[in-house]
Design a protein around this motif. Structure first.
Motif: not given
Length: 96
Positions: A7-9, A58-59, A72-73, A80-81
């Motif tokens: 995960g990144i934020s 995103a993924v 996927w954005v 939600a993905v």
């Protein structure tokens, strides 16, 4: 599956540590506090409830050669993905 979830934020590593502990996450959370990585991959929403520069959900699947293979954005902050789509994309990337 032969893939690693990360995960990144833009939140700090302190925030990530508390978040991961509270949710008992079993994957790493990385901080893009200086906003260098997210901008290059998925970008930001202009305005979310009065906040500017909120990272898009995103993924992004990146192979071992660091080539982006699937993305996927979210169009909206509430999107939600579909996890099944992610699972299928991972299968295609890891086991072509």
């Amino acid at each position: 599956m032969g893939a690693e979830v990360v995960g990144i934020s833009v939140d700090s590593h302190f925030s990530h540590a508390a978040f991961a502990a509270r949710l008992k996450l079993r994957y790493r959370l990385l901080s893009d506090f200086n906003r260098r990585v997210i901008d290059g991959y998925v970008g930001y929403f202009e305005d979310v409830l009065g906040y500017a520069g909120v990272a898009r959900r995103a993924v992004v699947l990146i192979d071992r050669a660091l080539k982006v293979r699937w993305t996927w954005v979210a169009d909206l902050p509430t999107d939600a993905v579909d996890t099944e789509s992610v699972r299928e994309a991972v299968q295609e990337v890891v086991y072509p």
